[in-house]
Design a protein around this motif. Structure first.
Motif, PDB file in Angstrom:
ATOM      1  N   ASN A   1       0.765  -1.185   0.149  1.00  0.00           N
ATOM      2  CA  ASN A   1       0.010   0.065   0.085  1.00  0.00           C
ATOM      3  C   ASN A   1       0.875   1.194   0.020  1.00  0.00           C
ATOM      4  O   ASN A   1       0.487   2.277   0.260  1.00  0.00           O
ATOM      5  CB  ASN A   1      -1.048   0.139   1.102  1.00  0.00           C
ATOM      6  CG  ASN A   1      -0.252   0.048   2.663  1.00  0.00           C
ATOM      7  OD1 ASN A   1       0.833  -0.535   2.740  1.00  0.00           O
ATOM      8  ND2 ASN A   1      -0.966   0.601   3.588  1.00  0.00           N
ATOM      9  N   ARG A   2       2.169   1.088  -0.107  1.00  0.00           N
ATOM     10  CA  ARG A   2       3.031   2.171  -0.148  1.00  0.00           C
ATOM     11  C   ARG A   2       3.747   2.227  -1.284  1.00  0.00           C
ATOM     12  O   ARG A   2       4.671   1.571  -1.880  1.00  0.00           O
ATOM     13  CB  ARG A   2       4.060   2.374   0.898  1.00  0.00           C
ATOM     14  CG  ARG A   2       4.747   3.564   1.407  1.00  0.00           C
ATOM     15  CD  ARG A   2       5.868   3.200   2.463  1.00  0.00           C
ATOM     16  NE  ARG A   2       5.267   3.036   3.730  1.00  0.00           N
ATOM     17  CZ  ARG A   2       4.686   3.834   4.496  1.00  0.00           C
ATOM     18  NH1 ARG A   2       4.625   5.067   4.524  1.00  0.00           N
ATOM     19  NH2 ARG A   2       4.098   3.438   5.728  1.00  0.00           N
TER      20      ARG A   2
ATOM     21  N   PRO B   1      -6.692  10.756  -7.375  1.00  0.00           N
ATOM     22  CA  PRO B   1      -6.775  10.707  -5.938  1.00  0.00           C
ATOM     23  C   PRO B   1      -6.128   9.324  -5.399  1.00  0.00           C
ATOM     24  O   PRO B   1      -6.431   8.228  -6.224  1.00  0.00           O
ATOM     25  CB  PRO B   1      -8.578  10.392  -5.830  1.00  0.00           C
ATOM     26  CG  PRO B   1      -8.721  10.163  -7.346  1.00  0.00           C
ATOM     27  CD  PRO B   1      -7.754  10.796  -8.216  1.00  0.00           C
ATOM     28  N   PHE B   2      -5.448   9.497  -4.409  1.00  0.00           N
ATOM     29  CA  PHE B   2      -4.905   8.285  -3.896  1.00  0.00           C
ATOM     30  C   PHE B   2      -4.386   8.510  -2.479  1.00  0.00           C
ATOM     31  O   PHE B   2      -3.785   9.553  -2.160  1.00  0.00           O
ATOM     32  CB  PHE B   2      -3.552   7.902  -4.763  1.00  0.00           C
ATOM     33  CG  PHE B   2      -2.711   6.694  -3.829  1.00  0.00           C
ATOM     34  CD1 PHE B   2      -3.343   5.297  -3.757  1.00  0.00           C
ATOM     35  CD2 PHE B   2      -1.636   7.000  -3.101  1.00  0.00           C
ATOM     36  CE1 PHE B   2      -2.433   4.137  -3.128  1.00  0.00           C
ATOM     37  CE2 PHE B   2      -0.850   5.767  -2.512  1.00  0.00           C
ATOM     38  CZ  PHE B   2      -1.206   4.730  -2.457  1.00  0.00           C
ATOM     39  N   ASP B   3      -5.047   7.673  -1.401  1.00  0.00           N
ATOM     40  CA  ASP B   3      -4.729   7.553  -0.039  1.00  0.00           C
ATOM     41  C   ASP B   3      -4.069   6.315   0.256  1.00  0.00           C
ATOM     42  O   ASP B   3      -4.818   5.497   0.418  1.00  0.00           O
ATOM     43  CB  ASP B   3      -5.935   8.115   0.670  1.00  0.00           C
ATOM     44  CG  ASP B   3      -5.734   8.214   2.203  1.00  0.00           C
ATOM     45  OD1 ASP B   3      -4.587   8.141   2.610  1.00  0.00           O
ATOM     46  OD2 ASP B   3      -6.779   8.533   2.939  1.00  0.00           O
TER      47      ASP B   3
ATOM     48  N   ASP C   1      -3.437   5.294   3.069  1.00  0.00           N
ATOM     49  CA  ASP C   1      -4.350   4.867   4.511  1.00  0.00           C
ATOM     50  C   ASP C   1      -5.567   4.238   4.218  1.00  0.00           C
ATOM     51  O   ASP C   1      -6.009   3.684   5.198  1.00  0.00           O
ATOM     52  CB  ASP C   1      -4.385   6.185   5.433  1.00  0.00           C
ATOM     53  CG  ASP C   1      -2.973   6.605   5.940  1.00  0.00           C
ATOM     54  OD1 ASP C   1      -2.024   5.770   5.981  1.00  0.00           O
ATOM     55  OD2 ASP C   1      -2.734   7.776   6.211  1.00  0.00           O
ATOM     56  N   ALA C   2      -6.076   4.366   3.107  1.00  0.00           N
ATOM     57  CA  ALA C   2      -7.384   3.845   2.731  1.00  0.00           C
ATOM     58  C   ALA C   2      -7.103   2.284   2.285  1.00  0.00           C
ATOM     59  O   ALA C   2      -8.146   1.541   2.253  1.00  0.00           O
ATOM     60  CB  ALA C   2      -7.907   4.594   1.289  1.00  0.00           C
TER      61      ALA C   2
ATOM     62  N   ARG D   1      -8.637  -2.343   0.253  1.00  0.00           N
ATOM     63  CA  ARG D   1      -9.234  -1.319   0.674  1.00  0.00           C
ATOM     64  C   ARG D   1      -9.760  -1.697   2.255  1.00  0.00           C
ATOM     65  O   ARG D   1     -10.115  -2.849   2.338  1.00  0.00           O
ATOM     66  CB  ARG D   1     -10.325  -0.781   0.079  1.00  0.00           C
ATOM     67  CG  ARG D   1     -10.032  -0.056  -1.286  1.00  0.00           C
ATOM     68  CD  ARG D   1     -11.087   1.060  -1.671  1.00  0.00           C
ATOM     69  NE  ARG D   1     -12.411   0.492  -1.343  1.00  0.00           N
ATOM     70  CZ  ARG D   1     -13.303   0.144  -2.301  1.00  0.00           C
ATOM     71  NH1 ARG D   1     -13.047   0.172  -3.488  1.00  0.00           N
ATOM     72  NH2 ARG D   1     -14.562  -0.166  -1.719  1.00  0.00           N
TER      73      ARG D   1
END
Length: 678
Positions: free
Chosen positions: A380-381, A406-408, A410-411, A434
């Motif tokens: 995820n990183r 859009p990209f997070d 932490d989601a 997710r």
């Protein structure tokens, strides 16, 4: 709708052997018919494929600058530009203040692969600058068959010369006097076996070394100190190194330690306590390797002194040398660890933020550099390049791979779970989804990836394209099965030769664990693997077809029994140490027991997409073609069965970043169709 191509079935034990007749009309017509059938079957997904391509492309920064690498008076870097398939290579003067600021007004274009490729295939092999920074040696593969042509460019005048040598594997290594190049050629089985020495301006080259044993591959590289040239010879189980003073390229290479069966070692040259020293990583006292040192003038095995002892719990995978420290690349508990040993201080481990990740030394920079660069990423990183100050351990993120739109991070949630194999062995699984998908507690579509061969480790990695799965509610998982290297050398050995079934059983156990945990169901489970990982996919499809809904096999090694009986094919003889020699009756029966092609039976299989490269020199195109042909004729189901052959590509698929994204979009569209995902 186009009917599925039905391959001619000849008499004999291998009815589709005729598909091995490369370049015949019958074979090409069949492959083209399969490609046409694939396009017809996915015609209703044409808009989706284009939308996926644009979606994935939209996350990638199309115009970007790589992190400059300082070397001598220059900064070297690459620049990607929107619309171009390949990055261009540049340099500019190195700033006096020690920064990495690029001066575009003073930059020099070194190489533009876009101009060289045209509309065809292109793979850049070597890209090596001479020690005086005046000459660039580079090699090009324009077919995908991993046979390279060699070039030298004068960076002052811009003139380019092609070297008059054939069947090259792409390696090019400069001596310190900036005139002599060492290069390697391939034998009839595509094995690197001869090292040549070429002085620029000469029409010929001198043969320096020939490796007659078909199990051994030859390579040549510079030591970390830049003072030595190293000739490395390695089979799957045994190695040998020869060394030569890089200032004296006309001299003779000297053997460090004559080969001894099952003794693996590699050497590098650097400083220890102010003295020029040989560093030797060897498995002579244990399978996880130990580190030895020897005086510069006495590198022989009898002079090795132990510096880091063998550790049953930690695998020593590599050593990086700088003037003021040496850095160990270790593996413990299924994770990579970096440990720094400064010359004048206590050793320390590199601290990292995630529970499951990928980490390696990306660049040791100049030998006298006080820092090295690490590449770090997680599921995820996005990948980060971190600068590590060797003396203090201080880290600085120099660059993070951007995700446009859009990209997070932490989601998404990344997990490490464990499956229990049939013999009780705990098998790690890395997964990401997710957070809301995992929190829902209901089964989701799941993409399970595996490899499990050659001791290669599938450490968690970030993927821009994978976000298109995760955003549609998929879970992505990696099965770290035996045969890989994630848990050290013993993990590898427990999944090769007579233990190969462990690889397949582990993968099945991982699938069962993911289903038992409620993360997915068999009707939602897709599996994927490439090359030796394609063998894994083919084997588990025969053994437990009802467990999976879909499978993708990339350049799959599914005709293993026939291939391993043909010593004229590339890689066969050296592969005996991985799979066994089928000329031995018990080995023949063992491979026959799991070989995907031989074990196809009249049962229902999930939907399957197989991808092959016509010019692939590692896994021949006909392995996938024969496998699909036999599946069509034998299976009891009518599930989608597709074969895509890239007629202008090799083992790595089509070259160029946009074409690669289109290939991913095709695979995802196939998955969405068979899994019923919108």
């Amino acid at each position: 709708m186009t009917d599925a191509p039905i391959a001619r079935r000849d008499a004999g034990s291998d009815p589709y052997h005729w598909l091995e007749q490369r370049d015949t009309d019958a074979v090409l017509d069949h492959l083209k018919a399969e490609n046409a059938y694939l396009e017809a079957q996915l015609a209703d997904r044409g808009e989706l494929r284009e939308a996926l391509f644009q979606e994935i492309k939209g996350r990638i920064r199309e115009t970007d600058l790589s992190l400059p690498v300082p070397w001598g008076p220059w900064l070297y870097y690459q620049r990607t530009t929107a619309g171009d398939e390949y990055p261009r290579h540049y340099r500019c003067p190195r700033p006096a203040d020690g920064s990495l600021s690029v001066d575009e007004s003073a930059e020099q274009l070194l190489l533009d692969p876009n101009a060289l490729a045209g509309d065809g295939y292109l793979s850049l092999g070597a890209f090596t600058i001479s020690q005086d920074h005046r000459l660039l040696g580079y090699s090009l593969d324009t077919a995908g068959d991993e046979i390279y042509r060699l070039f030298v460019k004068d960076l002052d005048s811009g003139s380019v010369s092609e070297l008059p040598f054939d069947d090259c594997d792409g390696q090019m290594t400069w001596a310190n006097e900036n005139r002599t190049l060492f290069f390697v050629t391939l034998d009839d089985t595509h094995r690197p076996w001869r090292l040549y020495r070429h002085a620029l301006g000469d029409e010929s080259a001198d043969l320096v070394f020939e490796e007659a044993d078909g199990r051994f591959f030859l390579s040549c590289y510079r030591s970390s100190s830049e003072r030595q040239l190293i000739l490395s010879l390695g089979s799957k189980t045994t190695s040998e190194a020869w060394v030569l003073d890089a200032d004296k390229p006309r001299g003779e290479f000297a053997c460090v330690a004559p080969r001894q069966e099952d003794h693996e070692y590699d050497v590098d040259h650097g400083l220890l306590d102010g003295q020029w020293t040989w560093f030797v990583r060897s498995n002579q006292t244990g399978i996880n390797f130990a580190l030895y040192v020897a005086d510069e003038v006495q590198p022989g095995r009898q002079h090795w002194r132990q510096l880091i002892a063998h550790d049953e719990k930690r695998m020593l995978e590599g050593v990086t040398l700088n003037r003021d420290a040496f850095t160990l690349s270790l593996r413990e508990g299924g994770l990579p660890i970096i440990e720094v040993h400064p010359q004048a201080a206590a050793p320390y481990p590199v601290q990292l933020p995630d529970a499951a990740y990928s980490l390696y030394v990306q660049d040791s920079l100049e030998f006298h550099s006080p820092a090295i660069r690490l590449r770090y990423e997680a599921l995820n990183r996005p990948a980060q390049v971190r600068q590590l100050e060797l003396a203090s351990g201080e880290q600085q993120v120099l660059k993070q791979t951007p995700v446009e739109g859009p990209f997070d991070a932490d989601a998404y949630e990344s997990r490490r779970v464990w499956a229990t194999a049939a013999d009780g062995t705990q098998v790690p699984i890395s997964l990401v989804a997710r957070k809301d998908v995992l929190a829902a507690g209901t089964p989701a579509p799941l993409y399970l990836y595996g490899y499990g061969a050659y001791g290669e480790s599938l450490d968690p990695w970030f993927s821009h394209a994978r976000l298109s799965l995760l955003e549609r509610g998929f879970v992505f998982a990696i099965a770290h099965v035996r045969g890989g290297g994630e848990l050290g050398e013993a993990w590898y050995r427990a999944g090769k030769l007579e233990h190969k079934q462990n690889t397949f059983g582990d993968f099945i156990a991982c699938a069962e664990r993911l289903i038992a945990d409620g993360l997915t169901t068999s009707a939602q489970l897709a599996i994927s693997g490439g090359s030796a990982g394609g063998l894994l996919i083919g084997a588990v499809l025969n053994q437990r077809p009802e467990l999976f809904a879909a499978a993708i096999a990339e350049v799959p090694f599914v005709d293993v029994l026939n291939t391993m009986q043909n010593p004229d094919l590339p890689l066969t003889v050296t592969e005996y140490d991985e799979w066994g020699d089928p000329n031995q009756p018990e080995v023949f029966e063992r491979i026959k027991g799991y070989a995907p092609y031989e074990n196809i039976s009249a049962q229902a299989y999930p939907a399957i997409l197989a991808v092959a490269g016509y010019n692939d020199s590692r896994v021949q195109y006909w392995e996938a073609a024969k496998w699909v042909a036999k599946l069509r004729a034998t299976r009891s189901d009518n599930n989608l069965l597709l074969l895509k052959t890239d007629l202008g590509a090799g083992h790595g698929g089509m070259s160029g970043r946009y074409q690669a994204l289109k290939d991913v979009a095709l695979e995802y569209a196939f998955l969405f169709k068979v899994l019923g995902v919108a």
